[in-house]
Design a protein around this motif. Structure first.
Motif, PDB file in Angstrom:
ATOM      1  N   THR A 321       0.827  -1.209   0.000  1.00  0.00           N
ATOM      2  CA  THR A 321       0.000   0.000   0.000  1.00  0.00           C
ATOM      3  C   THR A 321       0.855   1.249   0.000  1.00  0.00           C
ATOM      4  N   LYS A 322       1.856   1.284   0.839  1.00  0.00           N
ATOM      5  CA  LYS A 322       2.681   2.492   0.958  1.00  0.00           C
ATOM      6  C   LYS A 322       3.496   2.740  -0.309  1.00  0.00           C
ATOM      7  N   ARG A 323       4.011   1.680  -0.910  1.00  0.00           N
ATOM      8  CA  ARG A 323       4.764   1.853  -2.152  1.00  0.00           C
ATOM      9  C   ARG A 323       3.855   2.266  -3.302  1.00  0.00           C
ATOM     10  N   THR A 324       2.614   1.758  -3.301  1.00  0.00           N
ATOM     11  CA  THR A 324       1.645   2.207  -4.300  1.00  0.00           C
ATOM     12  C   THR A 324       1.354   3.695  -4.132  1.00  0.00           C
ATOM     13  N   GLN A 325       1.210   4.123  -2.897  1.00  0.00           N
ATOM     14  CA  GLN A 325       0.996   5.547  -2.622  1.00  0.00           C
ATOM     15  C   GLN A 325       2.189   6.374  -3.102  1.00  0.00           C
ATOM     16  N   TYR A 326       3.377   5.856  -2.910  1.00  0.00           N
ATOM     17  CA  TYR A 326       4.568   6.575  -3.368  1.00  0.00           C
ATOM     18  C   TYR A 326       4.562   6.720  -4.886  1.00  0.00           C
ATOM     19  N   ALA A 327       4.285   5.652  -5.598  1.00  0.00           N
ATOM     20  CA  ALA A 327       4.222   5.715  -7.055  1.00  0.00           C
ATOM     21  C   ALA A 327       3.149   6.700  -7.501  1.00  0.00           C
ATOM     22  N   PHE A 328       2.000   6.675  -6.817  1.00  0.00           N
ATOM     23  CA  PHE A 328       0.918   7.594  -7.148  1.00  0.00           C
ATOM     24  C   PHE A 328       1.360   9.044  -6.951  1.00  0.00           C
ATOM     25  N   ALA A 329       2.043   9.317  -5.851  1.00  0.00           N
ATOM     26  CA  ALA A 329       2.496  10.683  -5.574  1.00  0.00           C
ATOM     27  C   ALA A 329       3.471  11.171  -6.637  1.00  0.00           C
ATOM     28  N   ILE A 330       4.366  10.286  -7.091  1.00  0.00           N
ATOM     29  CA  ILE A 330       5.293  10.651  -8.159  1.00  0.00           C
ATOM     30  C   ILE A 330       4.519  11.009  -9.424  1.00  0.00           C
ATOM     31  N   ALA A 331       3.604  10.136  -9.819  1.00  0.00           N
ATOM     32  CA  ALA A 331       2.828  10.372 -11.039  1.00  0.00           C
ATOM     33  C   ALA A 331       1.969  11.627 -10.919  1.00  0.00           C
ATOM     34  N   TRP A 332       1.371  11.835  -9.750  1.00  0.00           N
ATOM     35  CA  TRP A 332       0.548  13.024  -9.511  1.00  0.00           C
ATOM     36  C   TRP A 332       1.357  14.287  -9.733  1.00  0.00           C
ATOM     37  N   GLU A 333       2.540  14.323  -9.150  1.00  0.00           N
ATOM     38  CA  GLU A 333       3.376  15.518  -9.252  1.00  0.00           C
ATOM     39  C   GLU A 333       3.811  15.758 -10.696  1.00  0.00           C
ATOM     40  N   ILE A 334       4.194  14.705 -11.397  1.00  0.00           N
ATOM     41  CA  ILE A 334       4.579  14.847 -12.803  1.00  0.00           C
ATOM     42  C   ILE A 334       3.404  15.369 -13.628  1.00  0.00           C
ATOM     43  N   ALA A 335       2.225  14.831 -13.363  1.00  0.00           N
ATOM     44  CA  ALA A 335       1.043  15.176 -14.154  1.00  0.00           C
ATOM     45  C   ALA A 335       0.528  16.576 -13.871  1.00  0.00           C
ATOM     46  N   ASN A 336       0.799  17.106 -12.673  1.00  0.00           N
ATOM     47  CA  ASN A 336       0.184  18.375 -12.273  1.00  0.00           C
ATOM     48  C   ASN A 336       1.145  19.557 -12.209  1.00  0.00           C
ATOM     49  N   ARG A 337       2.429  19.325 -12.403  1.00  0.00           N
ATOM     50  CA  ARG A 337       3.366  20.444 -12.344  1.00  0.00           C
ATOM     51  C   ARG A 337       3.165  21.370 -13.549  1.00  0.00           C
ATOM     52  N   LYS A 338       3.617  22.602 -13.411  1.00  0.00           N
ATOM     53  CA  LYS A 338       3.414  23.594 -14.473  1.00  0.00           C
ATOM     54  C   LYS A 338       4.104  23.184 -15.765  1.00  0.00           C
ATOM     55  N   ASP A 339       5.367  22.809 -15.679  1.00  0.00           N
ATOM     56  CA  ASP A 339       6.154  22.468 -16.867  1.00  0.00           C
ATOM     57  C   ASP A 339       6.392  20.972 -16.934  1.00  0.00           C
ATOM     58  N   ARG A 340       6.469  20.414 -18.139  1.00  0.00           N
ATOM     59  CA  ARG A 340       6.794  19.009 -18.272  1.00  0.00           C
ATOM     60  C   ARG A 340       8.231  18.788 -17.804  1.00  0.00           C
ATOM     61  N   LEU A 341       8.555  17.572 -17.472  1.00  0.00           N
ATOM     62  CA  LEU A 341       9.892  17.252 -16.972  1.00  0.00           C
ATOM     63  C   LEU A 341      10.958  17.672 -17.981  1.00  0.00           C
ATOM     64  N   ILE A 342      11.993  18.291 -17.482  1.00  0.00           N
ATOM     65  CA  ILE A 342      13.111  18.644 -18.336  1.00  0.00           C
ATOM     66  C   ILE A 342      13.964  17.389 -18.577  1.00  0.00           C
ATOM     67  N   VAL A 343      14.410  17.207 -19.792  1.00  0.00           N
ATOM     68  CA  VAL A 343      15.355  16.128 -20.120  1.00  0.00           C
ATOM     69  C   VAL A 343      16.720  16.803 -20.276  1.00  0.00           C
ATOM     70  N   ASP A 344      17.532  16.666 -19.239  1.00  0.00           N
ATOM     71  CA  ASP A 344      18.817  17.388 -19.236  1.00  0.00           C
ATOM     72  C   ASP A 344      19.999  16.438 -19.160  1.00  0.00           C
ATOM     73  N   LYS A 345      19.744  15.146 -19.421  1.00  0.00           N
ATOM     74  CA  LYS A 345      20.822  14.162 -19.441  1.00  0.00           C
ATOM     75  C   LYS A 345      20.560  13.192 -20.592  1.00  0.00           C
ATOM     76  N   LYS A 346      21.556  12.398 -20.932  1.00  0.00           N
ATOM     77  CA  LYS A 346      21.404  11.404 -21.987  1.00  0.00           C
ATOM     78  C   LYS A 346      21.422  10.010 -21.371  1.00  0.00           C
ATOM     79  N   GLU A 347      20.570   9.119 -21.923  1.00  0.00           N
ATOM     80  CA  GLU A 347      20.474   7.739 -21.412  1.00  0.00           C
ATOM     81  C   GLU A 347      21.811   7.003 -21.572  1.00  0.00           C
TER      82      GLU A 347
END
Length: 347
Positions: A321-347
């Motif tokens: 349950t707690k790890r699911t909540q953590y994943a949800f919080a990550i996705a929530w923040e990504i989905a609701n932040r003003k700007d999309r995630l910056i890609v500032d590194k190379k794979e």
């Protein structure tokens, strides 16, 4: 005098109820007022539903969910029925909940005589930037029946499968109540992981939404147990890949944990040179290799990994349950932040 006493009593009762509700919303987290909405929907993730859904997904009836098998299709139907019941739709542009994958694709790299199979997807449309997509992924296949024994795969990856189901319901609840994500959420249950990440590779090569509009992938593979390195504590999760492509993603993974879930974030396997090569072994990799910021959440392996003994009775639902909540919080923040995630590194 009587009226004053009654009024005072009502005020005190209101304060007491308010405190009780606030405590319930916060649950085991300490949150700021501005993030009370997220705290509310974190607590929409149900331990009981996780248990109920996993009890079926990892039951003998689903026969170990081998890729393309009748048992896997039963699990898929169960998931789809759950989404329908909870008002979670399939994605726009799709005709149903299935992304069909032909046997020819599944057997192209190494012919294992796999039959046709399916990815299963669900969708919560964004309110402000619907064209930008946050993928949340987990594989729902396992290794089937071997020597007459059902390999139920409760942790691998029944745990990730039911986590996605809960996260979808929480996002849908937020949307129904006028607090839906700004960006769209694609819930992606992929097939064929156990045979070489086939389902996620098929999606990456045949995306429903352009990969250029895919903001991130939050991938879950085994989050219901503990490993030997954490025998005395299940309040941890391995975080892999969060800093490989985007400093924003790394910062989000750190910050939401500090504010909400307070897990011990273990970066032991985050090194690309780690001999276990976990970064390359789960479905996020097919997004990351295409330049999409990705994070992989994982509890590590244990004695029941890829054995018939990986059963629901051994799942630690408090940790799940707690790890699911953590994943949800990550996705929530990504989905609701003003700007999309910056890609500032190379794979």
């Amino acid at each position: 005098m009587t009226k004053k006493i009654i009024s005072l009593s009502l005020v005190m009762l209101t304060v007491f109820i308010g405190c009780s509700v606030q405590k319930e919303v916060a649950n085991s987290t300490t949150v700021s007022k501005k993030n009370a909405k997220l705290a509310t929907y974190l607590n929409a993730i149900s331990n009981d539903r996780l248990r109920t859904n996993l009890t079926y997904i990892a039951s003998d009836e689903t026969e170990g969910r081998e890729t393309g098998s009748a048992g896997q299709k039963k699990a898929g139907k169960f998931m789809i029925d759950f989404y329908k019941k909870n008002g979670v739709s399939f994605p726009k542009g799709a005709t149903d909940y299935y992304q069909h994958i032909p046997a020819a694709f599944l057997n192209a790299k190494r012919n294992e005589n796999l039959p046709d199979s399916e990815n299963i997807w669900a969708y919560i449309e964004g309110s402000e930037k619907p064209e930008e997509i946050v993928v949340i992924s987990a594989h729902y296949d396992h290794v089937g029946v071997q020597n007459g024994e059902v390999y139920n795969g409760a942790d691998d990856d029944g745990s990730g499968t039911v986590a996605l189901m809960e996260m979808a319901v929480a996002f849908q609840k937020a949307k129904n109540e006028g607090h839906g994500p700004k960006r769209s959420i694609l819930i992606l249950h992929v097939t064929g992981e156990e045979h070489g990440l086939h389902g996620s590779r098929f999606y990456a090569e045949n995306p429903l939404f352009p990969l250029i509009n895919t903001v991130a992938d939050v991938n879950i593979d085994m989050i219901g147990r503990r490993d030997d390195l954490h025998k005395d504590n299940n309040n941890y999760v391995y975080v892999i890949g969060s800093d490989y492509l985007s400093s924003d993603l790394y910062n989000i993974c750190e910050s939401v944990n500090k504010e909400y879930t307070k897990l011990d974030l273990d970066y032991k396997y985050n090194d690309k040179k780690d001999p276990n090569r976990f970064y390359y072994r789960s479905d996020h990799y097919n997004f990351a290799k295409n330049g999409i910021p990705s994070v992989f959440l994982f509890n590590g392996t244990h004695a029941d990994y890829h054995r018939a003994s990986d059963e629901v009775s051994k799942i630690e639902f408090d940790a799940l349950t707690k790890r699911t909540q953590y994943a949800f919080a990550i996705a929530w923040e990504i989905a609701n932040r003003k700007d999309r995630l910056i890609v500032d590194k190379k794979e």
